[in-house]
Design a protein around this motif. Structure first.
Motif, PDB file in Angstrom:
ATOM      1  N   UNK A 271       0.833  -1.196   0.000  1.00 29.66           N
ATOM      2  CA  UNK A 271       0.000   0.000   0.000  1.00 29.66           C
ATOM      3  C   UNK A 271       0.873   1.254   0.000  1.00 29.66           C
ATOM      4  N   UNK A 272       1.944   1.235   0.776  1.00 28.46           N
ATOM      5  CA  UNK A 272       2.850   2.389   0.845  1.00 28.46           C
ATOM      6  C   UNK A 272       3.463   2.675  -0.519  1.00 28.46           C
ATOM      7  N   UNK A 296       9.752  -2.362   6.408  1.00 32.48           N
ATOM      8  CA  UNK A 296      10.700  -1.417   5.836  1.00 32.48           C
ATOM      9  C   UNK A 296      11.547  -2.067   4.755  1.00 32.48           C
ATOM     10  N   UNK A 297      11.853  -3.333   4.929  1.00 36.79           N
ATOM     11  CA  UNK A 297      12.603  -4.060   3.898  1.00 36.79           C
ATOM     12  C   UNK A 297      11.835  -4.065   2.587  1.00 36.79           C
ATOM     13  N   UNK A 298      10.523  -4.287   2.666  1.00 34.61           N
ATOM     14  CA  UNK A 298       9.702  -4.373   1.459  1.00 34.61           C
ATOM     15  C   UNK A 298       9.336  -3.003   0.902  1.00 34.61           C
ATOM     16  N   UNK A 299       9.048  -2.046   1.781  1.00 33.24           N
ATOM     17  CA  UNK A 299       8.613  -0.724   1.317  1.00 33.24           C
ATOM     18  C   UNK A 299       9.763   0.131   0.825  1.00 33.24           C
ATOM     19  N   UNK A 300      10.948  -0.050   1.407  1.00 32.63           N
ATOM     20  CA  UNK A 300      12.125   0.700   0.981  1.00 32.63           C
ATOM     21  C   UNK A 300      11.952   2.201   1.126  1.00 32.63           C
ATOM     22  N   UNK A 301      12.450   2.959   0.170  1.00 29.64           N
ATOM     23  CA  UNK A 301      12.431   4.421   0.243  1.00 29.64           C
ATOM     24  C   UNK A 301      11.021   5.000   0.219  1.00 29.64           C
ATOM     25  N   UNK A 302      10.064   4.232  -0.275  1.00 31.93           N
ATOM     26  CA  UNK A 302       8.679   4.719  -0.302  1.00 31.93           C
ATOM     27  C   UNK A 302       8.146   4.985   1.103  1.00 31.93           C
ATOM     28  N   UNK A 303       8.765   4.364   2.113  1.00 29.87           N
ATOM     29  CA  UNK A 303       8.294   4.511   3.494  1.00 29.87           C
ATOM     30  C   UNK A 303       8.740   5.812   4.142  1.00 29.87           C
TER      31      UNK A 303
END
Length: 434
Positions: A271-272, A296-303
């Protein structure tokens, strides 16, 4: 956030008398509590006293919640290992019986718990059971101390509503305080002058679990009391392949705030990313899921810029940092911000009870010890006189007996606590999409 209007007056009166109960217990394990067990009654023993203490744990080791199950398992494992390495409880070791459990399936929950009961464990512990109602009668009939962090107001009400469930402890505050505490948090950020919302509207992305819906319900109730209006609600289903439709609805609402009450870290990461690919001008809030490292591992910089919260989280104070260092040394990776600490604290509270009674099978005496003690854990303070954790500052103004409702913001890939005092380590920053 100073709202205490939703805490019953009888509960506040009980909190004001906290000094009468168990204050001496706050010194913790390191003060020698594990070396002098008392004399335990044999009347309530289910089996003869053994040379060890056993905790039956039911965690989602596999499946969609496995990343959180790992946090639960590692938290209890670290606590037991530290206690055992220090000599155990008067020479007795703590053993963990961990069963992989689908915490969303009532039948599988019952199967796991029945195994522990058949094995005559000394206590039960779960990080959370999504379908916790399936566990209640099995636990009540067994009678051993049962600790969990299921974060459910309905479970707290059931426990406190009947003496039958007096052996069950929900050690964290209920999910209702996510919703109750959020509007006040927004007002604090606004008052600090770091954020100028374009309006007073909140758009809610509501998950499909009772947990997520309860958070949404309480937020809807509390928002108008603190000057906010619910602009709209869109419902989402866990495990969806495409999260862009709900992210677009949130953007199109033009609300100053988007509140996502879903909790699964993998879904929230998707979603992020969908939001970051086509963002609006809203402050975006997620609850709980980012506490798990997988998010955070999956969302990366988008978070970066995301605000999130947990009603039970590992502090970034000296106590929390010692825990984090020990966790990383043992497991080779950083601890998450919630269930790793809850599990660690739960085992340590059980150990303190057993140290006082000397007998894991004296269920009544150990339950009494849990109710008496005040424990300062890595997730904050515990005072379980009514069998439930307390939220600071909403339920109690005393952080020594409550767990702080921690609000984080992800800034440059790092989680920073931005509320409440005295745990603040960074100020809110406008996210990159604003």
């Amino acid at each position: 956030m100073q709202n205490r209007l939703d805490t019953p007056s009888s509960e506040r009166s009980a909190l004001s008398r906290r000094g009468l109960l168990g204050a001496a217990g706050a010194t913790g394990l390191a003060a020698g509590l594990l070396t002098a067990p008392g004399v335990a009654s044999a009347r309530t023993r289910r089996r003869s006293a053994s040379t060890s203490f056993t905790i039956g744990c039911s965690f989602p080791i596999t499946g969609p919640l496995a990343s959180d199950g790992e946090q639960m398992k590692n938290g209890v494992t670290l606590a037991a290992a530290e206690i055992n390495a220090a000599g155990g409880i008067a020479g007795k070791q703590i053993n963990l019986s961990i069963v992989d459990t689908d915490v969303t399936d009532p039948a599988k929950i019952k199967t796991s718990l029945q195994k522990h009961v058949n094995d005559k464990v000394d206590a039960l512990y779960e990080g959370y059971l999504i379908q916790w109602p399936a566990s209640m009668d099995i636990k009540a009939n067994y009678g051993a101390p049962c600790l969990d962090a299921s974060t459910s107001i309905a479970q707290v009400q059931q426990i406190q509503g009947s003496a039958k469930y007096g052996n069950i402890f929900q050690i964290d505050p209920p999910e209702s305080y996510y919703g109750l505490g959020f509007p006040g948090f927004l007002n604090q950020v606004k008052a600090a002058g770091k954020w100028k919302p374009q309006n007073n509207q909140i758009f809610i992305v509501e998950g499909d679990s009772v947990y997520s819906q309860t958070i949404s319900k309480y937020a809807q109730q509390q928002a108008p009391k603190q000057g906010w209006k619910i602009k709209g609600i869109t419902k989402v289903t866990g495990g969806a392949a495409d999260w862009s439709p709900s992210a677009k609805k949130a953007k199109d609402s033009k609300a100053a705030v988007v509140m996502n009450t879903h909790f699964a870290p993998d879904d929230l990461a998707k979603w992020t990313k969908a939001w970051a690919a086509n963002p609006g001008k809203s402050l975006v809030y997620l609850q709980y899921g980012p506490s798990i490292p997988a998010y955070l591992t999956l969302a990366g910089k988008a978070a970066n810029g995301i605000v999130w919260a947990t009603v039970t989280g590992v502090y970034n104070d000296p106590v929390g940092k010692i825990f984090r260092a020990a966790y990383k040394a043992k497991f080779g990776q950083g601890a998450g911000f919630s269930n790793s600490g809850s599990g660690y604290d739960g085992v340590n509270m059980l150990a303190r009870a057993w140290a006082a009674t000397g007998d894991g099978q004296n269920f009544k005496a150990n339950i009494d010890q849990l109710r008496k003690m005040i424990h300062r854990g890595v997730n904050g303070g515990y005072w379980l006189t009514r069998n439930a954790g307390l939220a600071y500052p909403a339920q109690t103004p005393d952080p020594g007996i409550g767990q702080a409702h921690l609000f984080f913001q992800i800034q440059s890939g790092v989680h920073h606590i931005i509320q409440p005092a005295p745990y603040i380590e960074a100020q809110f920053q406008n996210p990159p999409w604003m």
